[in-house]
Design a protein around this motif. Structure first.
Motif, PDB file in Angstrom:
ATOM      1  N   MET A   1       0.886  -1.259  -0.036  1.00  0.00           N
ATOM      2  CA  MET A   1       0.076  -0.040   0.089  1.00  0.00           C
ATOM      3  C   MET A   1       0.854   1.213   0.126  1.00  0.00           C
ATOM      4  SD  MET A   1      -1.747  -0.125   3.630  1.00  0.00           S
ATOM      5  CE  MET A   1      -3.244   0.883   3.516  1.00  0.00           C
ATOM      6  N   LEU A   2       1.914   1.245   0.551  1.00  0.00           N
ATOM      7  CA  LEU A   2       2.876   2.082   0.679  1.00  0.00           C
ATOM      8  C   LEU A   2       4.336   1.703  -0.233  1.00  0.00           C
ATOM      9  CD1 LEU A   2       4.034   5.330   1.581  1.00  0.00           C
ATOM     10  CD2 LEU A   2       4.836   4.243   3.447  1.00  0.00           C
ATOM     11  N   GLU A   3       4.683   2.390  -0.773  1.00  0.00           N
ATOM     12  CA  GLU A   3       5.980   2.093  -1.548  1.00  0.00           C
ATOM     13  C   GLU A   3       6.813   3.252  -1.757  1.00  0.00           C
ATOM     14  OE1 GLU A   3       5.808   0.620  -5.615  1.00  0.00           O
ATOM     15  OE2 GLU A   3       8.104   0.043  -5.425  1.00  0.00           O
ATOM     16  N   LEU A   4       8.126   3.259  -0.895  1.00  0.00           N
ATOM     17  CA  LEU A   4       8.989   4.410  -1.028  1.00  0.00           C
ATOM     18  C   LEU A   4      10.126   3.628  -2.115  1.00  0.00           C
ATOM     19  CD1 LEU A   4       9.574   5.445   2.664  1.00  0.00           C
ATOM     20  CD2 LEU A   4       7.920   6.100   0.955  1.00  0.00           C
ATOM     21  N   ARG A   5      10.382   4.310  -3.233  1.00  0.00           N
ATOM     22  CA  ARG A   5      11.235   4.012  -4.193  1.00  0.00           C
ATOM     23  C   ARG A   5      12.537   4.908  -4.573  1.00  0.00           C
ATOM     24  NH1 ARG A   5       7.603   2.932  -7.951  1.00  0.00           N
ATOM     25  NH2 ARG A   5       8.043   4.848  -9.010  1.00  0.00           N
ATOM     26  N   ASP A   6      13.781   4.348  -4.266  1.00  0.00           N
ATOM     27  CA  ASP A   6      14.997   5.177  -4.542  1.00  0.00           C
ATOM     28  C   ASP A   6      14.898   6.523  -4.018  1.00  0.00           C
ATOM     29  OD1 ASP A   6      15.944   2.895  -5.868  1.00  0.00           O
ATOM     30  OD2 ASP A   6      14.933   3.423  -8.045  1.00  0.00           O
ATOM     31  N   LEU A   7      14.610   6.628  -2.782  1.00  0.00           N
ATOM     32  CA  LEU A   7      14.281   8.150  -2.382  1.00  0.00           C
ATOM     33  C   LEU A   7      15.717   8.930  -1.741  1.00  0.00           C
ATOM     34  CD1 LEU A   7      11.418   8.262   0.020  1.00  0.00           C
ATOM     35  CD2 LEU A   7      11.519   9.073  -2.481  1.00  0.00           C
ATOM     36  N   ASP A   8      15.864   9.959  -2.348  1.00  0.00           N
ATOM     37  CA  ASP A   8      17.035  10.736  -1.918  1.00  0.00           C
ATOM     38  C   ASP A   8      16.521  12.082  -1.204  1.00  0.00           C
ATOM     39  OD1 ASP A   8      19.874  10.292  -2.745  1.00  0.00           O
ATOM     40  OD2 ASP A   8      18.575   9.703  -4.494  1.00  0.00           O
ATOM     41  N   VAL A   9      16.868  12.228   0.032  1.00  0.00           N
ATOM     42  CA  VAL A   9      16.533  13.604   0.664  1.00  0.00           C
ATOM     43  C   VAL A   9      17.943  14.380   1.264  1.00  0.00           C
ATOM     44  CG1 VAL A   9      15.714  14.690   2.761  1.00  0.00           C
ATOM     45  CG2 VAL A   9      14.349  12.781   1.630  1.00  0.00           C
ATOM     46  N   HIS A  10      18.056  15.407   0.771  1.00  0.00           N
ATOM     47  CA  HIS A  10      18.980  16.300   1.010  1.00  0.00           C
ATOM     48  C   HIS A  10      18.502  17.555   2.137  1.00  0.00           C
ATOM     49  CE1 HIS A  10      22.112  14.986  -2.030  1.00  0.00           C
ATOM     50  NE2 HIS A  10      21.078  14.897  -2.744  1.00  0.00           N
ATOM     51  N   TYR A  11      19.347  17.636   3.198  1.00  0.00           N
ATOM     52  CA  TYR A  11      19.069  18.953   3.896  1.00  0.00           C
ATOM     53  C   TYR A  11      20.365  19.754   3.687  1.00  0.00           C
ATOM     54  CZ  TYR A  11      15.766  15.841   6.727  1.00  0.00           C
ATOM     55  OH  TYR A  11      14.692  15.252   7.128  1.00  0.00           O
ATOM     56  N   ASP A  12      20.265  21.139   3.999  1.00  0.00           N
ATOM     57  CA  ASP A  12      21.536  21.774   3.825  1.00  0.00           C
ATOM     58  C   ASP A  12      22.611  20.956   3.957  1.00  0.00           C
ATOM     59  OD1 ASP A  12      19.896  24.077   3.235  1.00  0.00           O
ATOM     60  OD2 ASP A  12      19.729  24.452   5.424  1.00  0.00           O
ATOM     61  N   GLY A  13      23.553  20.671   2.892  1.00  0.00           N
ATOM     62  CA  GLY A  13      24.775  19.838   3.005  1.00  0.00           C
ATOM     63  C   GLY A  13      24.717  18.694   3.661  1.00  0.00           C
ATOM     64  N   VAL A  14      23.616  18.014   3.891  1.00  0.00           N
ATOM     65  CA  VAL A  14      23.515  16.649   4.656  1.00  0.00           C
ATOM     66  C   VAL A  14      22.663  15.862   3.585  1.00  0.00           C
ATOM     67  CG1 VAL A  14      22.860  15.333   6.393  1.00  0.00           C
ATOM     68  CG2 VAL A  14      23.448  17.416   6.844  1.00  0.00           C
ATOM     69  N   ARG A  18      19.550   8.063   0.987  1.00  0.00           N
ATOM     70  CA  ARG A  18      20.520   7.958  -0.279  1.00  0.00           C
ATOM     71  C   ARG A  18      19.819   6.629  -0.896  1.00  0.00           C
ATOM     72  NH1 ARG A  18      26.058   9.573   0.874  1.00  0.00           N
ATOM     73  NH2 ARG A  18      25.832  10.634   2.801  1.00  0.00           N
ATOM     74  N   GLY A  19      18.868   6.876  -1.713  1.00  0.00           N
ATOM     75  CA  GLY A  19      18.436   5.916  -2.536  1.00  0.00           C
ATOM     76  C   GLY A  19      17.370   4.801  -1.643  1.00  0.00           C
ATOM     77  N   LEU A  20      16.837   5.267  -0.698  1.00  0.00           N
ATOM     78  CA  LEU A  20      16.046   4.412   0.201  1.00  0.00           C
ATOM     79  C   LEU A  20      14.860   3.847  -0.497  1.00  0.00           C
ATOM     80  CD1 LEU A  20      15.185   4.029   3.595  1.00  0.00           C
ATOM     81  CD2 LEU A  20      13.285   4.940   2.538  1.00  0.00           C
ATOM     82  N   SER A  21      14.556   2.458  -0.378  1.00  0.00           N
ATOM     83  CA  SER A  21      13.452   1.858  -0.711  1.00  0.00           C
ATOM     84  C   SER A  21      12.783   0.985   0.247  1.00  0.00           C
ATOM     85  CB  SER A  21      13.671   1.086  -1.986  1.00  0.00           C
ATOM     86  OG  SER A  21      14.216   1.648  -3.108  1.00  0.00           O
ATOM     87  N   LEU A  22      11.495   0.958   0.322  1.00  0.00           N
ATOM     88  CA  LEU A  22      10.911   0.088   1.238  1.00  0.00           C
ATOM     89  C   LEU A  22       9.426   0.084   0.888  1.00  0.00           C
ATOM     90  CD1 LEU A  22       9.143   1.524   3.822  1.00  0.00           C
ATOM     91  CD2 LEU A  22      11.114   1.866   4.680  1.00  0.00           C
ATOM     92  N   THR A  23       8.583  -1.055   1.422  1.00  0.00           N
ATOM     93  CA  THR A  23       7.283  -1.200   0.993  1.00  0.00           C
ATOM     94  C   THR A  23       6.610  -1.502   2.444  1.00  0.00           C
ATOM     95  OG1 THR A  23       7.463  -3.486   0.663  1.00  0.00           O
ATOM     96  CG2 THR A  23       7.548  -1.853  -1.408  1.00  0.00           C
ATOM     97  N   VAL A  24       5.239  -1.145   2.405  1.00  0.00           N
ATOM     98  CA  VAL A  24       4.395  -1.566   3.709  1.00  0.00           C
ATOM     99  C   VAL A  24       3.166  -2.001   2.772  1.00  0.00           C
ATOM    100  CG1 VAL A  24       3.252  -1.104   5.814  1.00  0.00           C
ATOM    101  CG2 VAL A  24       5.284   0.076   5.111  1.00  0.00           C
ATOM    102  N   GLY A  25       2.790  -3.397   3.126  1.00  0.00           N
ATOM    103  CA  GLY A  25       1.477  -3.882   2.546  1.00  0.00           C
ATOM    104  C   GLY A  25       0.462  -3.767   3.438  1.00  0.00           C
ATOM    105  N   PRO A  26      -0.833  -3.870   2.974  1.00  0.00           N
ATOM    106  CA  PRO A  26      -2.055  -4.055   3.937  1.00  0.00           C
ATOM    107  C   PRO A  26      -2.079  -4.802   4.966  1.00  0.00           C
ATOM    108  CG  PRO A  26      -2.530  -4.296   1.519  1.00  0.00           C
ATOM    109  CD  PRO A  26      -1.094  -4.429   1.665  1.00  0.00           C
TER     110      PRO A  26
END
Ligand code: ATP
Length: 234
Positions: A1-14, A18-26
């Motif tokens: 039901m939730l899928e995070l695919r290849d997530l990148d998050v940058h805060y100032d300089g951080v 780095r390419g985070l992937s995960l899933t949560v099923g019903p």
């Protein structure tokens, strides 16, 4: 039901994810484990629209919500309970719970949902007229989760509900989470307390440095020597 695919998050300089992937099923409780600074909170915030990923995608029930606003995501049923039990300290328990119904027009429906929370959390029912700020740490944690329940979530994102609680209280908060899940709400559970989380989770992921380095069923993770050494006290 939730899928995070290849997530990148940058805060100032951080570079926090780095390419985070995960899933949560019903119907699942999925534990997200990892040390301080691994990126667990950032993962929840990226899913709930509180931080904008610089790359990758978030989908909820097949719908792309990567750039959706946080209040729209909450209205879809993806509800984030941040770390630190943010209850309104001068409002009563009952008023705190009613605030969870801010998106619901039908007052009878809000009443039904609040009553449901009291069924699952009788401690809150006993204290319904007490001010939020005078509750114990564990009770405040339950109240924060209870308020989220009133919004009508299909997936709850819980950030360290065991934080600062005595072991017996942690066990009771975890039992409550398991009960909420048994009644149909999926849960993505961020925890530093891996022992407690893996008792109720179906599956889990271990994060390091902004990415998942290990995943498996709760039983597999409990038996994994790397998990045992790093998170389960050897
Ligand atoms: P903890 O268990 O300590 O809460 P965590 O695994 O939840 O840690 P995050 O809070 O997601 O980790 O932080 C991941 C990285 O991003 C850390 O290096 C942190 O310092 C950094 N970070 C988090 N929030 C911000 C922000 N608002 N601005 C800059 N850097 C941030």
């Amino acid at each position: 039901m939730l899928e995070l695919r290849d997530l990148d998050v940058h805060y100032d300089g951080v570079h926090a994810l780095r390419g985070l992937s995960l899933t949560v099923g019903p119907g699942e409780i999925v534990a997200l484990l990892g040390n301080n600074g691994a990126g667990k909170t950032t993962t929840l915030s990226a899913a709930s629209g509180l931080v904008r990923p610089s790359g990758g995608a978030v989908t909820f029930d097949g719908r792309d919500i990567t750039r959706e606003k946080a209040h729209k995501i909450a209205a879809l049923g993806l509800v984030h309970v941040p770390e630190g039990r943010r209850v309104f300290s001068t409002l009563t328990v009952h008023e705190n719970l009613q605030l969870g119904g801010y998106l619901v027009r039908d007052h009878a429906e809000i009443r039904r949902r609040v009553d449901r929370v009291y069924d699952v959390m009788p401690r809150l029912a006993e204290r319904r007229a007490q001010q939020g700020g005078t509750l114990s740490g564990g009770e405040q944690q339950l109240l924060a989760i209870g308020r989220a329940m009133v919004t009508g979530p299909r997936l709850l994102l819980l950030d360290e509900p065991s934080m600062g609680l005595a072991p017996l209280i942690v066990a009771s908060v975890m039992e409550t989470i398991a009960q909420i899940n048994a009644e149909g709400t999926s849960v993505l559970l961020v925890e530093q307390n891996a022992v407690a989380a893996l008792k109720i989770a179906h599956r889990g992921y271990v994060m390091e440095n902004g990415a998942c380095v290990l995943q498996g069923s709760a039983a597999e993770l409990r038996e994994d020597t790397r998990v045992a050494e790093a998170y389960l006290g050897g």
